[in-house]
Design an enzyme around this catalytic site. Sequence first.
Site, PDB file in Angstrom:
ATOM      1  N   LYS A 116     -10.870  14.123 -82.597  1.00 52.05           N
ATOM      2  CA  LYS A 116     -11.487  13.871 -81.297  1.00 52.05           C
ATOM      3  C   LYS A 116     -12.917  13.354 -81.406  1.00 52.05           C
ATOM      4  O   LYS A 116     -13.349  12.525 -80.605  1.00 52.05           O
ATOM      5  CB  LYS A 116     -11.431  15.146 -80.460  1.00 52.05           C
ATOM      6  CG  LYS A 116     -10.019  15.543 -80.044  1.00 52.05           C
ATOM      7  CD  LYS A 116     -10.038  16.805 -79.217  1.00 52.05           C
ATOM      8  CE  LYS A 116      -8.647  17.141 -78.682  1.00 52.05           C
ATOM      9  NZ  LYS A 116      -7.676  17.394 -79.738  1.00 52.05           N
ATOM     10  N   GLU A 200     -18.418  19.806 -75.393  1.00 48.70           N
ATOM     11  CA  GLU A 200     -18.397  18.943 -74.223  1.00 48.70           C
ATOM     12  C   GLU A 200     -18.930  19.707 -73.019  1.00 48.70           C
ATOM     13  O   GLU A 200     -18.766  20.928 -72.929  1.00 48.70           O
ATOM     14  CB  GLU A 200     -16.973  18.472 -73.898  1.00 48.70           C
ATOM     15  CG  GLU A 200     -16.412  17.453 -74.860  1.00 48.70           C
ATOM     16  CD  GLU A 200     -15.000  17.024 -74.477  1.00 48.70           C
ATOM     17  OE1 GLU A 200     -14.407  17.660 -73.566  1.00 48.70           O
ATOM     18  OE2 GLU A 200     -14.493  16.063 -75.079  1.00 48.70           O
ATOM     19  N   HIS A 235      -3.880  25.268 -70.363  1.00 55.63           N
ATOM     20  CA  HIS A 235      -4.010  23.934 -70.964  1.00 55.63           C
ATOM     21  C   HIS A 235      -2.672  23.250 -71.208  1.00 55.63           C
ATOM     22  O   HIS A 235      -2.626  22.199 -71.846  1.00 55.63           O
ATOM     23  CB  HIS A 235      -4.813  23.989 -72.272  1.00 55.63           C
ATOM     24  CG  HIS A 235      -6.181  24.580 -72.120  1.00 55.63           C
ATOM     25  ND1 HIS A 235      -7.192  23.947 -71.433  1.00 55.63           N
ATOM     26  CD2 HIS A 235      -6.696  25.764 -72.554  1.00 55.63           C
ATOM     27  CE1 HIS A 235      -8.279  24.697 -71.466  1.00 55.63           C
ATOM     28  NE2 HIS A 235      -8.007  25.805 -72.127  1.00 55.63           N
ATOM     29  N   ARG A 297       1.539   8.359 -79.159  1.00 57.60           N
ATOM     30  CA  ARG A 297       2.994   8.567 -79.146  1.00 57.60           C
ATOM     31  C   ARG A 297       3.481   8.451 -77.713  1.00 57.60           C
ATOM     32  O   ARG A 297       2.701   8.297 -76.777  1.00 57.60           O
ATOM     33  CB  ARG A 297       3.345   9.954 -79.676  1.00 57.60           C
ATOM     34  CG  ARG A 297       2.588  11.068 -78.943  1.00 57.60           C
ATOM     35  CD  ARG A 297       3.039  12.449 -79.343  1.00 57.60           C
ATOM     36  NE  ARG A 297       2.135  13.500 -78.922  1.00 57.60           N
ATOM     37  CZ  ARG A 297       2.042  13.997 -77.698  1.00 57.60           C
ATOM     38  NH1 ARG A 297       2.809  13.493 -76.740  1.00 57.60           N
ATOM     39  NH2 ARG A 297       1.189  14.961 -77.402  1.00 57.60           N
TER      40      ARG A 297
END
Length: 616
Positions: A116, A200, A235, A297
Amino acid sequence: MIQSLLIANRGEIACRITRTARAMGIRTVAVYSDADAGALHVRLADEAVHVGPSPARESYLVGENIIAAARATGAEAIHPGYGFLSENAAFAQSVMDAGLVWVGPRPASITAMGLKDAAKRLMQDAGVPTTPGYLGEDQSPQRLAREADAIGYPVLIKAVAGGGGKGMRRVDDPADFAEALVSCRREASASFGNDHVLLEKWITNPRHIEVQVFGDTHGNVVHLFERDCSLQRRHQKVIEEAPAPGMDPATRAAICDAAVRAARAVDYVGAGTIEFIADGSGPVSADRTWFMEMNTRLQVEHPVTEAITGVDLVEWQLRVASGEPLPLTQDQLTITGHAMEVRLYAEDPAKGFLPSIGRLDRFRLGEGCRVDTGVEEGATISPFYDPMIAKVITHGPTREAARAGLSAALATSVISPLRTNAGFLVKALDHPAFVAGEVDTGLIAREGEALMPAAMPSDAGLAAAAGTLAAGDALGGFRLNAARQATGRFLLDGVEVETSLEGALRQAQYERSGGGILISEAGQTWHLTPWRIEGKGAAAAGDGSIISPMPGRIIAVAVVQGEQVAKGQKLLTLEAMKMEHSLVAPYDGVVAALDAVEGGQVSEGAVLARIEKVEG
């Protein structure tokens, strides 16, 4: 065009790929583990190869076994589906090194987007807006704590190699940062073998918006518009829809164009998804929407994009992998109507969504929906894999039409004996905030109790079904050893209930199942059986006797004679008619007698135990 394809996956995605390949005239090869020897995806394929024991790490995740199966069957190409090896760059390279066609992005693209922090740097260089945060190499706790202070709380700690909600922690208070960091790193190391994290800014009322992108080997890249996947639990996505509610054309154009730039930045080929996080405290706008990550994907939720665009994304994957250009240009792609998808799982919301494992004796959904599944009636939901039963998708001219159709399809489902999240999904789809399109990733957490399905059928539904069972009417159920009474006692999924037999309103669906009835209402299915003693009428014994409601085998004895038990406590488990029935204590008391042995066969009406009531 590819002539033969090995599908390196299982379940619904393997079945879905097989159907498209067959329609294109492509021969298919399935792979399977011990647990999947009789699975639907194995029977649908033209050929199938055993690749190892039941655990995925010994079968579906063993790349050399997958490649060997392709070589042995003469398959030209390998499609990884999603999950398992689909985003494993080393495996993708191994497939190509073996002279096979990899139906997916180039290994370099997978690598570029696999971490990430590196992906966010690439996006910044490509002019794609990214969430404010820290991506530095200095991973010392002290530096990370200082950066968190600079960003401003709340902050999100996120594993750089993470996914599926693992290795993520929201921190609201600086005092909690150190402990959360340790926990996040430990989970990340165990799940991904990499404990590096990024930070973040936590976005208030976040919405999860993602864009479907597609590239080919001729330099073409297009987007197929956006999906909203904001309704999540821990999540994990629960309901997905396309297009995103409240998305105006200008914002859509800005976000989708940013997604195309992101795909071009990594020379992307094939199907991929650019995920964004948006500030949902107001209308979605481009200046409050930031790049989050890329999934290299096909996504679980791809059917909603197919529904609104009329595109078969798997067909596109196979054509692009064969060297063809994209079938449509950007200006030929349009949105028609609205689509929604839910993930139907064998799990029990009342028990913290724990998986419900076992045989699926009944599996029927309402009309008007697309069902992507890898199981059918009589199949077994295995403890070795994700307990998804199906993806259920609806498409309508409006968002409300798609929502109402999906809710109705789930509400009229009949799924037994396993517990499912269908009732929970109905509640979520019918929640006023969701109906209004006011969704964010925290909705389920805030409204948790309100979304829990009923523990019992409605009084009217239960009474009507019990009355039918007692009367032995057209459903052919048991006729109790007594004339029809005003009330009767029954076992509802093994728990004793007493109900009126005069219910006039039949709000629930019900049907015969062995010696009882299945009651289906609002997405929930219960099994109702008589609770009686042979020759003594309809009621359960008043002396605390625990009676076998039908012939069967004792598979578990949870108590011993003399043990104190509480009302509702499980005493025995009876296996009968391919279902498990828990027999429980009718009240607080002591096990005064126990005449049940694990593995023993018992007849209907047999006294298995007796509970002596404790007066309080």
